[in-house]
Design an enzyme around this catalytic site. Structure first.
Site, mmCIF file in Angstrom:
data_model
loop_
_atom_site.group_PDB
_atom_site.id
_atom_site.type_symbol
_atom_site.label_atom_id
_atom_site.label_comp_id
_atom_site.label_asym_id
_atom_site.label_seq_id
_atom_site.Cartn_x
_atom_site.Cartn_y
_atom_site.Cartn_z
ATOM 1 N N PRO A 84 0.787 -1.233 0.000
ATOM 2 C CG PRO A 84 -0.195 -1.145 2.099
ATOM 3 C CD PRO A 84 0.583 -2.043 1.211
ATOM 4 C CB THR A 112 4.465 5.084 6.622
ATOM 5 O OG1 THR A 112 3.406 4.242 6.180
ATOM 6 C CG2 THR A 112 4.205 6.519 6.178
ATOM 7 C CG ASP A 113 7.502 1.463 9.932
ATOM 8 O OD1 ASP A 113 8.404 1.615 9.064
ATOM 9 O OD2 ASP A 113 7.676 1.640 11.159
ATOM 10 C CB CYS A 114 1.219 0.781 8.083
ATOM 11 S SG CYS A 114 1.054 2.527 8.469
ATOM 12 C CE1 TYR A 115 -2.212 2.719 3.602
ATOM 13 C CE2 TYR A 115 -1.588 3.653 5.731
ATOM 14 C CZ TYR A 115 -2.552 3.140 4.880
ATOM 15 O OH TYR A 115 -3.840 3.035 5.295
#
Lengths: 380, 138
Positions: A66, A126-129
Protein backbone atom coordinates in the site's frame (compact mmCIF):
# COMPACT_ATOMS: atom_id res chain seq x y z
CA UNK A 1 -53.16 22.66 1.30
CA UNK A 2 -51.23 19.53 0.42
CA UNK A 3 -48.39 17.73 2.19
CA UNK A 4 -45.32 16.23 0.54
CA UNK A 5 -46.54 12.79 1.67
CA UNK A 6 -49.89 13.34 -0.11
CA UNK A 7 -48.06 14.42 -3.27
CA UNK A 8 -45.77 11.37 -3.06
CA UNK A 9 -48.85 9.14 -2.74
CA UNK A 10 -50.14 10.62 -6.03
CA UNK A 11 -46.71 10.13 -7.63
CA UNK A 12 -46.70 6.45 -6.57
CA UNK A 13 -50.16 6.00 -8.10
CA UNK A 14 -49.00 7.75 -11.27
CA UNK A 15 -51.59 10.48 -10.74
CA UNK A 16 -49.44 13.50 -9.89
CA UNK A 17 -49.91 16.58 -12.06
CA UNK A 18 -46.41 17.73 -12.95
CA UNK A 19 -45.51 20.85 -14.94
CA UNK A 20 -42.23 22.56 -15.78
CA UNK A 21 -41.68 26.05 -14.38
CA UNK A 22 -42.08 27.47 -17.88
CA UNK A 23 -45.37 25.66 -18.41
CA UNK A 24 -46.75 26.92 -15.11
CA UNK A 25 -45.61 30.49 -15.81
CA UNK A 26 -47.58 30.29 -19.06
CA UNK A 27 -50.62 28.87 -17.21
CA UNK A 28 -50.42 31.77 -14.75
CA UNK A 29 -51.31 34.20 -17.54
CA UNK A 30 -54.91 32.94 -17.37
CA UNK A 31 -55.12 31.16 -14.00
CA UNK A 32 -55.03 32.43 -10.43
CA UNK A 33 -52.60 31.04 -7.84
CA UNK A 34 -55.56 29.28 -6.15
CA UNK A 35 -56.48 27.53 -9.43
CA UNK A 36 -52.84 26.55 -10.04
CA UNK A 37 -52.54 25.21 -6.48
CA UNK A 38 -55.53 22.95 -7.16
CA UNK A 39 -54.31 21.82 -10.59
CA UNK A 40 -50.55 21.31 -10.06
CA UNK A 41 -48.81 19.00 -7.59
CA UNK A 42 -45.19 19.47 -8.62
CA UNK A 43 -43.29 22.01 -10.73
CA UNK A 44 -39.88 21.07 -12.12
CA UNK A 45 -37.03 23.53 -12.63
CA UNK A 46 -33.67 23.33 -14.39
CA UNK A 47 -30.36 25.07 -14.93
CA UNK A 48 -27.21 24.26 -16.87
CA UNK A 49 -24.41 26.74 -16.41
CA UNK A 50 -20.76 27.09 -15.47
CA UNK A 51 -20.43 26.52 -11.70
CA UNK A 52 -16.79 26.86 -10.66
CA UNK A 53 -17.24 25.71 -7.09
CA UNK A 54 -17.59 22.02 -7.96
CA UNK A 55 -15.50 18.89 -7.63
CA UNK A 56 -15.46 15.19 -6.90
CA UNK A 57 -14.28 12.81 -4.22
CA UNK A 58 -12.53 9.70 -5.49
CA UNK A 59 -11.32 6.68 -3.57
CA UNK A 60 -8.71 4.98 -5.78
CA UNK A 61 -8.54 1.63 -3.95
CA UNK A 62 -5.45 0.28 -2.22
CA UNK A 63 -2.28 -0.65 -4.06
CA UNK A 64 -0.15 -3.63 -3.01
CA UNK A 65 2.08 -2.97 -1.11
CA UNK A 66 0.00 0.00 0.00
CA UNK A 67 0.77 3.69 -0.47
CA UNK A 68 -0.32 6.65 1.66
CA UNK A 69 -0.75 9.05 -1.27
CA UNK A 70 0.57 12.54 -0.52
CA UNK A 71 1.11 14.13 -3.93
CA UNK A 72 -1.44 13.07 -6.52
CA UNK A 73 -2.31 14.09 -10.06
CA UNK A 74 -4.89 12.85 -12.57
CA UNK A 75 -3.90 13.50 -16.21
CA UNK A 76 -1.31 15.89 -14.70
CA UNK A 77 -4.01 17.89 -12.88
CA UNK A 78 -3.10 18.29 -9.18
CA UNK A 79 -5.61 16.64 -6.87
CA UNK A 80 -6.05 17.24 -3.15
CA UNK A 81 -4.75 14.20 -1.30
CA UNK A 82 -4.55 15.40 2.30
CA UNK A 83 -7.23 12.96 3.40
CA UNK A 84 -6.35 9.39 4.38
CA UNK A 85 -4.34 7.10 2.12
CA UNK A 86 -6.28 6.76 -1.12
CA UNK A 87 -9.08 9.33 -0.79
CA UNK A 88 -8.77 12.49 -2.86
CA UNK A 89 -10.76 15.52 -3.95
CA UNK A 90 -10.45 16.85 -7.46
CA UNK A 91 -11.55 20.45 -7.78
CA UNK A 92 -13.09 21.48 -11.10
CA UNK A 93 -10.86 24.55 -11.49
CA UNK A 94 -7.53 22.82 -10.74
CA UNK A 95 -5.38 23.13 -13.88
CA UNK A 96 -2.95 20.76 -15.55
CA UNK A 97 0.70 21.50 -14.92
CA UNK A 98 1.27 21.45 -18.68
CA UNK A 99 -1.94 22.79 -20.27
CA UNK A 100 -3.98 25.59 -18.72
CA UNK A 101 -6.97 24.73 -20.90
CA UNK A 102 -7.30 21.26 -19.31
CA UNK A 103 -8.26 20.89 -15.68
CA UNK A 104 -10.17 19.09 -12.97
CA UNK A 105 -13.44 19.62 -14.85
CA UNK A 106 -12.02 17.79 -17.87
CA UNK A 107 -10.82 14.91 -15.67
CA UNK A 108 -14.31 14.65 -14.16
CA UNK A 109 -15.88 14.71 -17.64
CA UNK A 110 -13.39 12.09 -18.91
CA UNK A 111 -14.17 9.80 -15.97
CA UNK A 112 -17.95 10.22 -16.39
CA UNK A 113 -17.53 9.41 -20.10
CA UNK A 114 -15.85 6.14 -19.07
CA UNK A 115 -12.42 7.16 -20.36
CA UNK A 116 -9.14 6.10 -18.75
CA UNK A 117 -7.26 8.73 -16.74
CA UNK A 118 -3.56 8.63 -15.79
CA UNK A 119 -2.92 8.54 -12.02
CA UNK A 120 0.43 9.55 -10.54
CA UNK A 121 0.94 9.37 -6.78
CA UNK A 122 3.94 9.93 -4.55
CA UNK A 123 4.50 9.41 -0.83
CA UNK A 124 7.31 9.42 1.70
CA UNK A 125 6.74 5.75 2.57
CA UNK A 126 5.79 4.55 6.04
CA UNK A 127 5.99 1.26 7.92
CA UNK A 128 2.37 0.46 7.13
CA UNK A 129 2.34 2.16 3.67
CA UNK A 130 5.79 1.38 2.24
CA UNK A 131 5.19 2.21 -1.45
CA UNK A 132 6.56 5.62 -2.47
CA UNK A 133 5.44 5.97 -6.05
CA UNK A 134 2.60 4.69 -8.23
CA UNK A 135 1.85 5.40 -11.87
CA UNK A 136 -1.21 3.70 -13.28
CA UNK A 137 -4.47 4.24 -15.11
CA UNK A 138 -7.92 4.49 -13.53
CA UNK A 139 -11.49 4.83 -14.76
CA UNK A 140 -14.90 5.00 -13.10
CA UNK A 141 -15.18 1.21 -13.01
CA UNK A 142 -11.78 0.70 -11.34
CA UNK A 143 -12.22 3.19 -8.47
CA UNK A 144 -14.33 2.57 -5.36
CA UNK A 145 -16.32 5.78 -4.94
CA UNK A 146 -16.55 8.70 -7.38
CA UNK A 147 -19.10 11.29 -6.37
CA UNK A 148 -19.57 14.98 -7.01
CA UNK A 149 -19.60 17.18 -3.95
CA UNK A 150 -20.04 20.76 -5.11
CA UNK A 151 -19.71 23.44 -2.41
CA UNK A 152 -21.54 26.22 -4.31
CA UNK A 153 -24.00 25.58 -7.13
CA UNK A 154 -27.35 26.81 -8.42
CA UNK A 155 -26.99 30.48 -7.54
CA UNK A 156 -30.31 32.17 -6.87
CA UNK A 157 -29.94 34.83 -9.56
CA UNK A 158 -26.67 36.36 -10.78
CA UNK A 159 -25.67 39.84 -12.03
CA UNK A 160 -25.30 40.53 -15.74
CA UNK A 161 -21.82 41.69 -16.77
CA UNK A 162 -20.50 44.53 -18.95
CA UNK A 163 -17.09 46.16 -19.46
CA UNK A 164 -16.56 49.93 -19.62
CA UNK A 165 -12.83 49.74 -20.43
CA UNK A 166 -11.28 50.67 -23.77
CA UNK A 167 -10.20 47.08 -24.44
CA UNK A 168 -11.82 43.67 -24.15
CA UNK A 169 -11.52 41.72 -20.92
CA UNK A 170 -11.71 37.96 -20.51
CA UNK A 171 -13.68 36.85 -17.47
CA UNK A 172 -15.68 33.96 -16.03
CA UNK A 173 -18.62 35.89 -17.48
CA UNK A 174 -17.11 35.38 -20.94
CA UNK A 175 -15.49 37.83 -23.33
CA UNK A 176 -16.64 41.35 -22.41
CA UNK A 177 -16.12 43.75 -25.28
CA UNK A 178 -14.90 47.32 -24.71
CA UNK A 179 -17.16 50.36 -24.28
CA UNK A 180 -20.04 48.15 -23.04
CA UNK A 181 -20.57 46.64 -26.47
CA UNK A 182 -22.00 43.46 -24.97
CA UNK A 183 -23.53 42.11 -21.78
CA UNK A 184 -23.57 38.50 -20.60
CA UNK A 185 -25.93 36.84 -18.13
CA UNK A 186 -26.04 33.47 -16.49
CA UNK A 187 -29.25 32.06 -15.06
CA UNK A 188 -32.18 30.27 -16.66
CA UNK A 189 -34.62 32.92 -15.36
CA UNK A 190 -38.14 31.67 -14.71
CA UNK A 191 -36.88 28.07 -15.04
CA UNK A 192 -34.10 28.51 -12.47
CA UNK A 193 -34.48 26.36 -9.32
CA UNK A 194 -34.03 28.85 -6.49
CA UNK A 195 -36.03 31.58 -8.28
CA UNK A 196 -39.12 29.34 -8.11
CA UNK A 197 -38.91 29.02 -4.34
CA UNK A 198 -37.41 32.39 -3.48
CA UNK A 199 -38.18 32.12 0.26
CA UNK A 200 -36.69 28.57 0.30
CA UNK A 201 -39.83 27.11 1.84
CA UNK A 202 -39.48 23.66 0.25
CA UNK A 203 -35.79 23.31 -0.67
CA UNK A 204 -33.50 22.39 2.22
CA UNK A 205 -30.86 19.98 3.43
CA UNK A 206 -31.67 16.50 2.17
CA UNK A 207 -33.83 17.59 -0.77
CA UNK A 208 -33.60 15.06 -3.60
CA UNK A 209 -32.71 16.73 -6.91
CA UNK A 210 -31.64 16.08 -10.49
CA UNK A 211 -27.84 16.35 -10.61
CA UNK A 212 -25.81 15.68 -13.74
CA UNK A 213 -28.32 13.23 -15.20
CA UNK A 214 -29.01 11.21 -12.06
CA UNK A 215 -30.49 11.66 -8.60
CA UNK A 216 -28.54 13.82 -6.19
CA UNK A 217 -29.17 15.67 -2.97
CA UNK A 218 -28.84 19.08 -1.42
CA UNK A 219 -26.18 18.33 1.19
CA UNK A 220 -25.85 21.74 2.84
CA UNK A 221 -26.32 25.40 2.12
CA UNK A 222 -23.84 26.59 -0.47
CA UNK A 223 -20.83 28.76 0.33
CA UNK A 224 -21.34 32.53 0.12
CA UNK A 225 -25.00 31.91 1.03
CA UNK A 226 -26.59 35.34 1.21
CA UNK A 227 -30.11 36.10 2.43
CA UNK A 228 -29.61 39.83 2.77
CA UNK A 229 -29.87 40.87 -0.88
CA UNK A 230 -32.62 43.37 -1.53
CA UNK A 231 -35.77 41.66 -2.83
CA UNK A 232 -38.29 43.01 -5.31
CA UNK A 233 -42.11 42.91 -5.02
CA UNK A 234 -42.09 39.22 -6.05
CA UNK A 235 -39.52 38.25 -3.39
CA UNK A 236 -36.76 37.91 -5.99
CA UNK A 237 -33.28 39.10 -4.98
CA UNK A 238 -31.72 41.26 -7.72
CA UNK A 239 -28.31 39.59 -7.83
CA UNK A 240 -26.45 36.59 -6.41
CA UNK A 241 -28.12 35.41 -3.19
CA UNK A 242 -28.79 31.85 -1.96
CA UNK A 243 -26.64 28.91 -3.09
CA UNK A 244 -26.63 25.13 -2.64
CA UNK A 245 -24.02 22.51 -1.84
CA UNK A 246 -24.99 19.35 -3.71
CA UNK A 247 -23.88 15.74 -3.81
CA UNK A 248 -24.45 12.83 -6.17
CA UNK A 249 -22.96 9.65 -7.60
CA UNK A 250 -20.79 10.72 -10.56
CA UNK A 251 -20.57 7.12 -11.80
CA UNK A 252 -24.25 7.41 -12.80
CA UNK A 253 -23.95 10.89 -14.34
CA UNK A 254 -23.89 11.75 -18.03
CA UNK A 255 -21.71 14.08 -20.06
CA UNK A 256 -24.99 15.42 -21.47
CA UNK A 257 -25.37 17.23 -18.14
CA UNK A 258 -21.77 17.64 -16.89
CA UNK A 259 -19.33 19.35 -19.27
CA UNK A 260 -15.89 20.83 -18.78
CA UNK A 261 -15.32 24.44 -19.80
CA UNK A 262 -12.35 26.72 -20.36
CA UNK A 263 -12.81 30.48 -20.20
CA UNK A 264 -10.13 32.35 -22.11
CA UNK A 265 -7.51 33.96 -19.84
CA UNK A 266 -9.58 32.96 -16.78
CA UNK A 267 -9.28 29.23 -16.47
CA UNK A 268 -11.17 25.99 -16.20
CA UNK A 269 -14.76 25.72 -15.01
CA UNK A 270 -17.53 23.16 -15.34
CA UNK A 271 -21.09 23.16 -16.64
CA UNK A 272 -23.38 21.49 -14.10
CA UNK A 273 -26.94 20.44 -14.83
CA UNK A 274 -29.30 20.76 -11.86
CA UNK A 275 -33.06 20.37 -11.60
CA UNK A 276 -35.14 20.75 -8.44
CA UNK A 277 -38.79 19.70 -7.98
CA UNK A 278 -40.98 22.21 -6.18
CA UNK A 279 -44.03 20.77 -4.35
CA UNK A 280 -47.10 22.98 -4.75
CA UNK A 281 -48.19 22.80 -1.13
CA UNK A 282 -50.47 25.82 -1.19
CA UNK A 283 -51.44 29.02 -2.96
CA UNK A 284 -48.26 30.75 -1.85
CA UNK A 285 -46.05 28.14 -3.58
CA UNK A 286 -48.31 28.31 -6.67
CA UNK A 287 -47.69 32.06 -6.76
CA UNK A 288 -43.93 31.54 -6.36
CA UNK A 289 -43.61 29.09 -9.28
CA UNK A 290 -45.73 31.35 -11.50
CA UNK A 291 -42.89 33.88 -11.63
CA UNK A 292 -42.19 35.18 -15.13
CA UNK A 293 -39.03 36.54 -16.75
CA UNK A 294 -40.58 40.01 -16.81
CA UNK A 295 -40.78 39.87 -12.98
CA UNK A 296 -37.23 38.62 -12.38
CA UNK A 297 -34.73 41.45 -12.18
CA UNK A 298 -30.98 41.36 -11.86
CA UNK A 299 -28.36 44.06 -11.53
CA UNK A 300 -25.84 44.94 -14.26
CA UNK A 301 -22.27 45.07 -13.00
CA UNK A 302 -19.28 46.74 -14.66
CA UNK A 303 -16.47 44.14 -14.67
CA UNK A 304 -14.20 46.71 -16.28
CA UNK A 305 -13.67 48.30 -12.88
CA UNK A 306 -12.09 46.47 -9.96
CA UNK A 307 -14.77 47.69 -7.53
CA UNK A 308 -17.39 46.17 -9.90
CA UNK A 309 -20.05 48.86 -9.45
CA UNK A 310 -23.73 48.21 -10.14
CA UNK A 311 -24.68 50.39 -13.10
CA UNK A 312 -28.20 49.24 -13.88
CA UNK A 313 -31.04 46.82 -13.33
CA UNK A 314 -32.80 44.73 -15.99
CA UNK A 315 -35.33 41.92 -16.27
CA UNK A 316 -34.71 38.51 -17.84
CA UNK A 317 -37.27 39.41 -20.49
CA UNK A 318 -35.01 42.28 -21.49
CA UNK A 319 -31.83 40.17 -21.31
CA UNK A 320 -33.40 37.48 -23.53
CA UNK A 321 -34.64 40.01 -26.08
CA UNK A 322 -31.10 40.33 -27.48
CA UNK A 323 -30.29 43.80 -26.18
CA UNK A 324 -30.68 45.96 -23.09
CA UNK A 325 -30.30 49.68 -22.45
CA UNK A 326 -27.60 50.77 -20.02
CA UNK A 327 -27.05 54.46 -19.38
CA UNK A 328 -28.97 55.17 -22.59
CA UNK A 329 -26.81 52.88 -24.71
CA UNK A 330 -28.19 49.83 -26.48
CA UNK A 331 -26.05 46.83 -25.47
CA UNK A 332 -26.11 43.41 -27.15
CA UNK A 333 -26.80 40.54 -24.74
CA UNK A 334 -25.74 36.91 -24.77
CA UNK A 335 -26.31 34.05 -22.31
CA UNK A 336 -23.63 31.89 -20.65
CA UNK A 337 -25.90 29.13 -19.38
CA UNK A 338 -27.88 26.91 -21.73
CA UNK A 339 -31.62 27.43 -21.61
CA UNK A 340 -32.02 24.56 -24.05
CA UNK A 341 -30.31 22.17 -21.61
CA UNK A 342 -32.19 23.68 -18.63
CA UNK A 343 -35.45 22.86 -20.43
CA UNK A 344 -34.27 19.29 -21.08
CA UNK A 345 -33.44 18.90 -17.38
CA UNK A 346 -36.84 20.22 -16.24
CA UNK A 347 -38.54 17.92 -18.79
CA UNK A 348 -36.47 14.89 -17.75
CA UNK A 349 -37.21 15.46 -14.05
CA UNK A 350 -40.90 15.86 -14.92
CA UNK A 351 -40.80 12.49 -16.71
CA UNK A 352 -39.14 10.76 -13.73
CA UNK A 353 -41.85 12.08 -11.39
CA UNK A 354 -44.67 11.18 -13.79
CA UNK A 355 -43.24 7.67 -14.13
CA UNK A 356 -43.16 7.35 -10.33
CA UNK A 357 -39.41 6.74 -10.11
CA UNK A 358 -38.59 10.02 -8.36
CA UNK A 359 -40.25 10.91 -5.06
CA UNK A 360 -40.15 14.26 -3.31
CA UNK A 361 -38.42 14.74 0.04
CA UNK A 362 -39.22 16.70 3.15
CA UNK A 363 -36.00 18.61 3.99
CA UNK A 364 -34.19 17.30 7.04
CA UNK A 365 -33.35 20.90 7.94
CA UNK A 366 -34.14 24.22 6.30
CA UNK A 367 -31.47 26.53 4.85
CA UNK A 368 -30.29 29.51 6.92
CA UNK A 369 -32.82 32.30 7.41
CA UNK A 370 -30.18 34.97 7.90
CA UNK A 371 -26.73 34.76 6.37
CA UNK A 372 -24.40 37.22 4.67
CA UNK A 373 -21.06 37.18 2.87
CA UNK A 374 -17.91 38.36 4.62
CA UNK A 375 -14.83 39.66 2.83
CA UNK A 376 -11.22 38.85 3.61
CA UNK A 377 -9.29 41.45 5.54
CA UNK A 378 -5.57 42.02 5.87
CA UNK A 379 -4.60 41.33 9.49
CA UNK A 380 -1.46 40.41 11.33
CA UNK B 1 -23.73 38.09 -56.86
CA UNK B 2 -21.82 38.50 -53.60
CA UNK B 3 -18.28 37.17 -53.22
CA UNK B 4 -15.41 37.61 -50.81
CA UNK B 5 -11.82 38.24 -51.81
CA UNK B 6 -8.40 38.87 -50.36
CA UNK B 7 -6.46 41.67 -52.11
CA UNK B 8 -2.71 41.76 -51.60
CA UNK B 9 -0.92 45.02 -52.20
CA UNK B 10 2.78 45.40 -52.93
CA UNK B 11 4.63 48.63 -51.92
CA UNK B 12 4.09 50.10 -55.40
CA UNK B 13 0.33 49.54 -55.52
CA UNK B 14 -0.94 50.89 -52.21
CA UNK B 15 -1.21 54.43 -53.63
CA UNK B 16 -3.97 53.34 -56.01
CA UNK B 17 -7.50 54.27 -54.85
CA UNK B 18 -8.62 50.80 -55.89
CA UNK B 19 -11.87 50.43 -53.96
CA UNK B 20 -13.36 53.75 -55.01
CA UNK B 21 -12.43 52.91 -58.61
CA UNK B 22 -14.23 49.56 -58.34
CA UNK B 23 -17.28 51.31 -56.95
CA UNK B 24 -17.41 54.13 -59.52
CA UNK B 25 -16.21 52.50 -62.72
CA UNK B 26 -17.55 48.98 -62.30
CA UNK B 27 -20.67 49.68 -60.23
CA UNK B 28 -19.58 47.22 -57.53
CA UNK B 29 -20.70 47.53 -53.91
CA UNK B 30 -17.68 46.92 -51.71
CA UNK B 31 -17.81 46.05 -48.02
CA UNK B 32 -14.40 46.07 -46.33
CA UNK B 33 -14.10 43.42 -43.63
CA UNK B 34 -10.52 43.81 -42.72
CA UNK B 35 -7.78 46.13 -43.93
CA UNK B 36 -4.16 46.09 -42.93
CA UNK B 37 -2.45 48.48 -45.30
CA UNK B 38 0.23 51.02 -44.54
CA UNK B 39 0.90 53.87 -46.94
CA UNK B 40 4.01 53.16 -48.94
CA UNK B 41 4.19 49.63 -47.69
CA UNK B 42 2.47 46.38 -48.51
CA UNK B 43 -0.87 45.26 -47.17
CA UNK B 44 -3.86 43.00 -47.26
CA UNK B 45 -7.52 43.79 -47.69
CA UNK B 46 -10.44 41.45 -47.11
CA UNK B 47 -13.46 42.67 -49.03
CA UNK B 48 -16.90 41.50 -50.05
CA UNK B 49 -17.95 42.57 -53.56
CA UNK B 50 -21.54 42.70 -54.69
CA UNK B 51 -22.48 43.23 -58.35
CA UNK B 52 -23.29 41.24 -61.48
CA UNK B 53 -20.87 38.43 -62.27
CA UNK B 54 -19.58 40.31 -65.33
CA UNK B 55 -18.97 43.48 -63.33
CA UNK B 56 -17.07 41.62 -60.64
CA UNK B 57 -15.03 39.79 -63.29
CA UNK B 58 -14.17 43.09 -65.03
CA UNK B 59 -13.32 44.70 -61.71
CA UNK B 60 -11.02 41.83 -60.78
CA UNK B 61 -9.27 42.04 -64.16
CA UNK B 62 -8.70 45.74 -63.57
CA UNK B 63 -7.44 44.97 -60.06
CA UNK B 64 -4.85 42.57 -61.42
CA UNK B 65 -3.91 44.97 -64.25
CA UNK B 66 -2.75 47.58 -61.72
CA UNK B 67 -0.63 45.00 -59.94
CA UNK B 68 -2.86 44.06 -57.00
CA UNK B 69 -3.07 40.32 -56.54
CA UNK B 70 -6.38 38.86 -55.51
CA UNK B 71 -7.72 35.47 -54.51
CA UNK B 72 -11.09 34.27 -53.29
CA UNK B 73 -11.38 34.22 -49.51
CA UNK B 74 -11.11 30.59 -48.51
CA UNK B 75 -10.58 30.99 -44.78
CA UNK B 76 -13.71 29.95 -43.02
CA UNK B 77 -14.95 29.23 -39.55
CA UNK B 78 -15.05 25.57 -38.57
CA UNK B 79 -17.57 24.63 -35.89
CA UNK B 80 -17.93 21.25 -34.18
CA UNK B 81 -21.67 21.79 -33.69
CA UNK B 82 -22.41 18.22 -32.53
CA UNK B 83 -20.55 18.92 -29.27
CA UNK B 84 -22.24 22.28 -28.65
CA UNK B 85 -24.23 22.68 -25.40
CA UNK B 86 -26.10 25.78 -26.68
CA UNK B 87 -24.81 27.99 -23.85
CA UNK B 88 -24.71 31.00 -26.18
CA UNK B 89 -21.37 32.46 -24.98
CA UNK B 90 -20.28 32.94 -28.60
CA UNK B 91 -23.36 34.96 -29.53
CA UNK B 92 -22.44 37.89 -27.30
CA UNK B 93 -19.26 38.53 -29.32
CA UNK B 94 -20.72 37.91 -32.79
CA UNK B 95 -21.73 41.31 -34.14
CA UNK B 96 -22.47 40.09 -37.68
CA UNK B 97 -25.38 37.79 -36.90
CA UNK B 98 -23.55 34.60 -37.89
CA UNK B 99 -24.04 33.09 -34.43
CA UNK B 100 -27.39 33.62 -32.76
CA UNK B 101 -29.79 31.92 -30.39
CA UNK B 102 -33.06 30.74 -31.89
CA UNK B 103 -35.59 32.75 -29.87
CA UNK B 104 -37.96 29.79 -29.60
CA UNK B 105 -35.77 26.72 -29.13
CA UNK B 106 -32.76 28.57 -27.67
CA UNK B 107 -30.49 26.35 -29.75
CA UNK B 108 -27.45 27.98 -31.30
CA UNK B 109 -27.77 28.78 -34.99
CA UNK B 110 -24.74 29.26 -37.22
CA UNK B 111 -25.11 31.03 -40.56
CA UNK B 112 -21.75 30.84 -42.40
CA UNK B 113 -23.04 33.38 -44.97
CA UNK B 114 -22.97 36.11 -42.32
CA UNK B 115 -19.57 35.13 -40.89
CA UNK B 116 -16.70 37.56 -41.46
CA UNK B 117 -14.17 35.18 -39.86
CA UNK B 118 -13.21 37.74 -37.19
CA UNK B 119 -12.35 34.91 -34.80
CA UNK B 120 -13.83 36.39 -31.62
CA UNK B 121 -15.96 33.28 -31.06
CA UNK B 122 -12.86 31.07 -30.95
CA UNK B 123 -11.86 32.52 -27.58
CA UNK B 124 -15.42 33.03 -26.37
CA UNK B 125 -16.46 29.35 -26.67
CA UNK B 126 -15.87 27.59 -23.33
CA UNK B 127 -15.82 24.24 -25.13
CA UNK B 128 -13.28 25.38 -27.75
CA UNK B 129 -15.47 24.25 -30.64
CA UNK B 130 -14.47 26.92 -33.18
CA UNK B 131 -11.39 27.13 -35.34
CA UNK B 132 -10.37 28.85 -38.58
CA UNK B 133 -9.54 26.59 -41.50
CA UNK B 134 -5.84 26.56 -42.17
CA UNK B 135 -6.26 26.55 -45.95
CA UNK B 136 -4.10 29.31 -47.45
CA UNK B 137 -5.20 31.74 -50.12
CA UNK B 138 -3.69 30.94 -53.51
Amino acid sequence: MKTIEQINEKIRRGEAAVFTAEEVSKMAESMSPAEIARKADVVTTGTFGPMCSSGAFINFGHYNPPIRMEEVSLNDVPVYAGIAAVDSYIGATSESTFDETYGGAHVIEDLIAGRDVKLKARAKGTDCYPTREVQTVINKESVNEFYLFNPRNAYQNYPAAVNSRKSAIYTYMGTLMPHMENATYATSGELSPLLNDPALRTIGIGTRIFLGGTEGYVSWYGTQFNTRKEKNAYGIPAGNAATLAVIGNAKEMSTDYIRAAYFEKYGVSIFIGIGIPIPILDEDMARAVSIRNSQIETVVVDYGRTDKPVIGKVTYDQLRSGSIYIQGKQVKTGPLSSLEKARKIAAELKRWIEEGTFLLTQPVEMLPKDSFVRGLEQRS
Amino acid sequence: MKKRFVFRFSPGTVKQPLISHLVREFDIDANIWNADISYGREGKLVVELEASEEAIQAGLEYTRSIGVHWSPLVKELQFRQDECVDCGSCTSVCFYGALSMNPTTWKLEFDPEQCVVCGLCIKACPLRLFSISREEEE
